[in-house]
Write a protein that holds these residues in place. Structure first.
Motif, short mmCIF file in Angstrom:
data_model
loop_
_atom_site.label_atom_id
_atom_site.label_comp_id
_atom_site.label_asym_id
_atom_site.label_seq_id
_atom_site.Cartn_x
_atom_site.Cartn_y
_atom_site.Cartn_z
N PRO A 63 0.94 -1.21 0.17
CA PRO A 63 0.24 0.15 -0.22
C PRO A 63 1.27 1.15 -0.13
O PRO A 63 0.69 2.36 0.04
CB PRO A 63 -1.03 -0.22 1.30
N GLY A 64 2.25 1.35 0.21
CA GLY A 64 3.27 2.30 -0.15
C GLY A 64 3.51 2.91 1.51
O GLY A 64 2.66 2.30 2.34
N PHE A 65 5.24 2.61 1.50
CA PHE A 65 5.66 2.59 2.39
C PHE A 65 5.65 3.82 3.74
O PHE A 65 4.81 4.11 5.20
CB PHE A 65 7.42 3.27 2.28
N GLU A 66 4.94 5.19 3.46
CA GLU A 66 4.49 6.44 3.81
C GLU A 66 2.73 6.36 4.39
O GLU A 66 3.12 6.40 5.53
CB GLU A 66 4.26 7.04 2.71
N PHE A 67 2.44 5.41 3.98
CA PHE A 67 0.44 5.25 4.15
C PHE A 67 1.31 3.84 5.33
O PHE A 67 0.78 3.82 7.26
CB PHE A 67 0.06 4.18 3.29
N LEU A 68 2.17 3.05 5.34
CA LEU A 68 2.86 1.91 5.88
C LEU A 68 3.16 3.02 7.34
O LEU A 68 2.31 2.60 8.44
CB LEU A 68 3.01 0.83 5.72
N GLN A 69 3.85 3.82 7.74
CA GLN A 69 4.73 5.07 8.31
C GLN A 69 3.55 5.70 9.43
O GLN A 69 3.86 5.84 10.32
CB GLN A 69 5.41 5.22 7.80
N GLU A 70 2.86 6.47 8.12
CA GLU A 70 1.66 6.96 9.06
C GLU A 70 0.25 6.06 9.96
O GLU A 70 0.36 6.43 10.89
CB GLU A 70 0.51 7.13 7.59
N CYS A 71 -0.09 4.91 9.44
CA CYS A 71 -0.35 4.75 10.41
C CYS A 71 0.53 3.05 11.54
O CYS A 71 0.18 3.00 12.57
CB CYS A 71 -0.66 2.43 9.44
N TRP A 72 1.51 3.01 11.65
CA TRP A 72 2.39 2.15 12.01
C TRP A 72 2.65 3.55 13.39
O TRP A 72 2.61 3.57 14.95
CB TRP A 72 3.60 1.83 11.29
#
Length: 106
Positions: A63-72
């Protein structure tokens, strides 16, 4: 653009109010964490993010690193989901190092 006053150039379009409202919510998110409105916003965000993560697990698409990082960084519940996804899809090139998401294939 509909002028606020005949001699004014202030933008009062509906889109401008929506953007301002969004910016205001982002600016005040920390203050609103434990208000009923803040809880509602975060629960809706969690549902949308969870849906996107579920789709990623079904399709196998990152789903994209930025999305994963935001969720994380925003939701501890989603951290558990992301840990499971990264274990299932190591080809995404994302790893957890000391509790931080990192791209490892760059």
């Amino acid at each position: 653009m509909i002028p606020f006053h005949e001699k004014s150039d202030i933008d009062v379009r509906r889109e401008s109010f929506a953007a301002f409202n969004c910016e205001l919510r982002i600016a005040n998110w920390y203050e609103a964490l434990f208000t009923s409105e803040g809880i509602t916003i975060r629960s809706k965000a969690r549902l949308l993010r969870m849906e996107k993560l579920k789709m990623a697990s079904l399709v196998g698409e990152n789903p994209g690193f930025e999305f994963l990082q935001e969720c994380w960084s925003d939701d501890p519940v989603l951290q558990i989901v992301i840990k499971k996804l990264l274990a299932e899809f190591p080809q995404w090139g994302v790893a957890i190092v000391d509790g931080v998401l990192m791209k490892w294939n760059d």
